[in-house]
Every structure is written in C-alpha cells, then in structure tokens.
Design an enzyme around this catalytic site. Structure first.
Site, PDB file in Angstrom:
ATOM      1  N   ASP A 285      -0.843   7.982  11.023  1.00 54.70           N
ATOM      2  CA  ASP A 285       0.368   6.531  10.707  1.00 54.70           C
ATOM      3  C   ASP A 285      -0.705   6.863   9.088  1.00 54.70           C
ATOM      4  O   ASP A 285      -0.520   5.268   7.636  1.00 54.70           O
ATOM      5  CB  ASP A 285       0.353   5.106  10.364  1.00 54.70           C
ATOM      6  N   HIS A 289      -0.506   5.763  -1.123  1.00 51.63           N
ATOM      7  CA  HIS A 289       1.325   4.901  -1.969  1.00 51.63           C
ATOM      8  C   HIS A 289      -0.010   4.246  -2.989  1.00 51.63           C
ATOM      9  O   HIS A 289      -1.241   4.503  -3.169  1.00 51.63           O
ATOM     10  CB  HIS A 289       0.924   3.021  -1.563  1.00 51.63           C
TER      11      HIS A 289
END
Ligand code: DOR
Length: 408
Positions: A285, A289
């Site tokens: 996962d 960001h």
C-alpha cells in the site's frame, strides 16, 4: 547488465524471486508531485519489487481502456520495475455505475478496485463481482464501512482516547469484510481483501477459506510492524521494547494511514494469519504524498505511508524474533501474490538480499518522491542490495554500500 547469481551468492547474499506488490500508488496521472510512474518504478526496484500493481485512484481515475493503454506504454522503459494496472470498478471511482470491466480486462487490467473508496452499494458490488468472474480477474477490495469509520483519523481505542483524536473502530473494517465475503460466496468470484488490519478480519477470512469461499487477502509491512502507539510518539517496532531514546513527537502525520495502525493483539493476529496461510500476501500500500499534503495538522493530513523501500526490513524484523519463518514471508512477497493474480512467478526476476546490513532510512536517499514514512531516521536491519528484472540487473546501488559497511 546480465545477472550473475553465483557472484552475489559467493558474497553471502540471499537470492530470492523478485517481489510482487499487489498494491502500490503511482499517482500518475494527476498527482505527479507525489509520485510518477518512473519514480515509483525505481523505488520498487530498491525494495526488491520486480512487479508492482498500480492502483487507479489517480486523476482521472484509471477507468477507461484508452487511459490504461497509454499508461502501460509509459511504463515500458528498462530502468524500473514492471508495472501492472488495477482498473477502477466504477466510473470515476464514484460507486454509482460500473466501469467497462470486460473492455478494461481486454486492455490489460489485471484486477479491479476502487481502492480508498469501497463500493458501498452492495447490489453494485455484487454486479462487479459477477463481471469480474467473467473476466477471470480478482476484485481487490478496501473493506471499510464509511458510515462507521466516519471522521476517524486513527484506530479507535485507548490511544485515540488519550490523544483526543476521533477513531475508526475495528468493526468498520470487519463489517465490510463480512459483507464482501457473503457476496464472494454468492457470486463465486475471486475476492481479494487488501490491507486487512484487525484480528477480527483475519478470523473472518480464516473461516471463509475453510468454507471454500474464493477469498484471498494481504496485509502491509506497516501493519505488521507498528501499532497505534506510533501516533502517540512511540517508535518501537511491534517486537521491540519501548525505548525512551526513540520517542518521537505525538500527532506525527506520517503515522496517519488508512486502515489505521492498530493495537498489539491485531498485529499478532496478522502474523498468525501469515503463518497459518490465512494471509496470502504482503502488499505495501505504498502511498507517497507530497509534503504539502502531509506536513499539516494530523486531522488535515492525507492518509498514507510511503512503503516500497522499507517493506523488506520491516518484515525481516518479525522473522528475527521468530514471529514467522523467512520462507513464509518470502512466499508472501512472491508466490502468494502471483497466485492471487492467477499467474506464475516470472522466470528470471530476482531480489538479492543482505539480511544483516544495518542502514538508516534517510528521506533524501529514498527513490520515491514520497518521504512520508515514520521510519525516517531509524536504523533498520536487512536490505535489498540488487534487483533483477527479466534477467537484467536493473538495480545494484546498495550492494556497494553494503560491501563497504560489512567490509566484504
Ligand atoms: O492510507 C491510504 N492511502 N489508504 C488508502 O486507502 C488510500 C491511500 C492513498 O491513495 O493515499
């Protein structure tokens, strides 16, 4: 450069099949300040991943055969990991109408998911499973009851109460897992539940598998290694004793991830699921960001941990304390995900591992644009020193560093 396996083995390195990541976010198109296909592919190689499955929560979402084909063409250069695409289940990932799943499969989609946005409408999800069965591709579901998780930003428990942060209860995941399993049982489609994080979810999958339901699941390295105490400032891995010297500030948004880091009993249940075969795969996962999305107040920050480059060291930590055998975690990084995709292992993909080398996670040394990991500054043990795709040595940076450190 051609790969000379024996030369690496002679140096004491372990050579294993290249890892397959069922769940990574590459952010292209739309969020290239967080990651691009190229930076994600390079980060993958550094983590030993030779194949990564990219999620469709891009802008626009990967919900059309045209965009899918364009992205596949972009990812074909020889300096990164192989990229496969998970296409959206619904148009725009809005959960209202199905995407053209049959056409997407024909264009190369290896699975379907609205990751991050679970398909709430059970009737629509049933239809998605039926179409997926026709295509022979699995549906990868992020199981979360959004009404129950509501405005939660971390695991609901004693730590969230102490910090005064709204929590996401375990039941928000488990009730969704139960619904999804019921629909897989009914449709006979291959359902893959991704990033399961609670003991109750693992038990539901264990029972469903025993009943013959076509369900598989994965867990992430961060859920295997960290607890919700990390949100409160702990930096002790799940198998380490608390160390005052390692204490970080609480409310560090790099610990904010969805599903959230859970309690110690959940962590142990994920390992138990790996050991007894309930858990099929370890998936990162990887959720990079840009700092503008993370270096803000905890409740405002985006969910996600950048995970491709630290995955192996985290799971080797659990192996080191005998929570699972080395073969079990390597299988969960290789054979397990290949089976979920209904494919064989690529014949000439390899990861070369130095199990003993200690290294410090440094933001500027990560190939990923996403520096959002609470492991920055930590010393980890075990690292991928070289990675081979289709017989070609595509990465060997850390081999030289490891040699210098170990005096080989
Ligand atoms: O932590 C997460 N980050 N969870 C998700 O479901 C989505 C992902 C992202 O795309 O950043």
């Amino acid at each position: 450069m051609k790969f000379d396996r024996r030369a690496f083995e002679a140096k004491g390195y372990l050579v294993v099949p290249g890892f397959i990541d069922l769940h990574a976010h590459l952010r292209e198109p739309g969020f290239e300040d967080s990651e691009t296909i190229e930076t994600g592919r390079r980060a993958a190689l550094r983590g030993g991943f030779t194949t990564i499955c990219a999620m469709p929560n891009t802008e626009p979402a990967i919900d059309s055969p045209g965009l899918l084909k364009e992205l596949l063409a972009r990812g074909k250069t020889v300096d990164g990991a192989r990229v496969r695409y998970v296409a959206a289940i619904t148009r725009g990932r809005k959960g209202r109408e199905l995407a053209d799943m049959v056409e997407l499969a024909a264009a190369g989609a290896i699975a379907f998911s609205d990751d991050g946005s679970p398909v709430e409408d059970s009737h629509l999800f049933r239809s998605a499973l039926e179409y997926a069965r026709v295509t022979g591709r699995p549906v990868i579901e992020h199981a979360q009851d959004l009404a129950l998780s509501a405005k939660g930003v971390m695991h609901e428990g004693s730590v969230s109460a102490r910090l005064g942060l709204p929590g996401m209860p375990a039941a928000a995941e488990e009730s969704a897992v139960a619904r999804d399993i019921a629909l897989a049982r009914m449709t006979g489609a291959n359902l893959h539940l991704t990033h399961l994080s609670t003991a109750g979810s693992i038990e539901l999958v264990r029972r469903a598998k025993a009943d013959g339901v076509p369900v598989t699941c994965d867990v992430t390295p961060h859920h295997l290694a960290m607890t919700d105490e990390w949100v409160a400032g702990s930096r002790a891995l799940a198998w380490e004793v608390e160390d005052e010297a390692l204490l970080a500030v609480p409310y560090d948004s790099s610990t904010k991830v969805n599903p959230p880091l859970r309690g110690r009993a959940d962590v142990r249940a994920l390992w138990a699921g790996l050991v007894d075969g309930t858990v099929d795969a370890i998936a990162t996962d990887h959720a990079p960001h840009a700092s503008v999305k993370k270096d803000v107040e905890f409740d405002q920050a985006a969910f996600g941990i950048s995970g491709l480059e630290t995955a192996l060291a985290l799971v080797l930590g659990g192996v080191g304390v005998h929570w699972a055998a080395l073969g079990t975690v390597i299988d969960a990084l290789t054979l397990g995900p290949a089976r979920v995709l209904g494919s064989d292992l690529p014949r000439d993909d390899w990861a070369v591992i130095d199990r003993d080398v200690e290294w410090v996670v440094r933001a500027d040394e990560l190939a990923s644009k996403g520096k959002n990991t609470p492991l920055i500054g930590r010393t980890l043990t075990g690292r991928v020193v070289a990675t081979v795709v289709d017989g070609e040595l595509r990465y060997e940076g850390a081999a030289r560093v490891a040699e210098a450190v170990n005096g080989r």
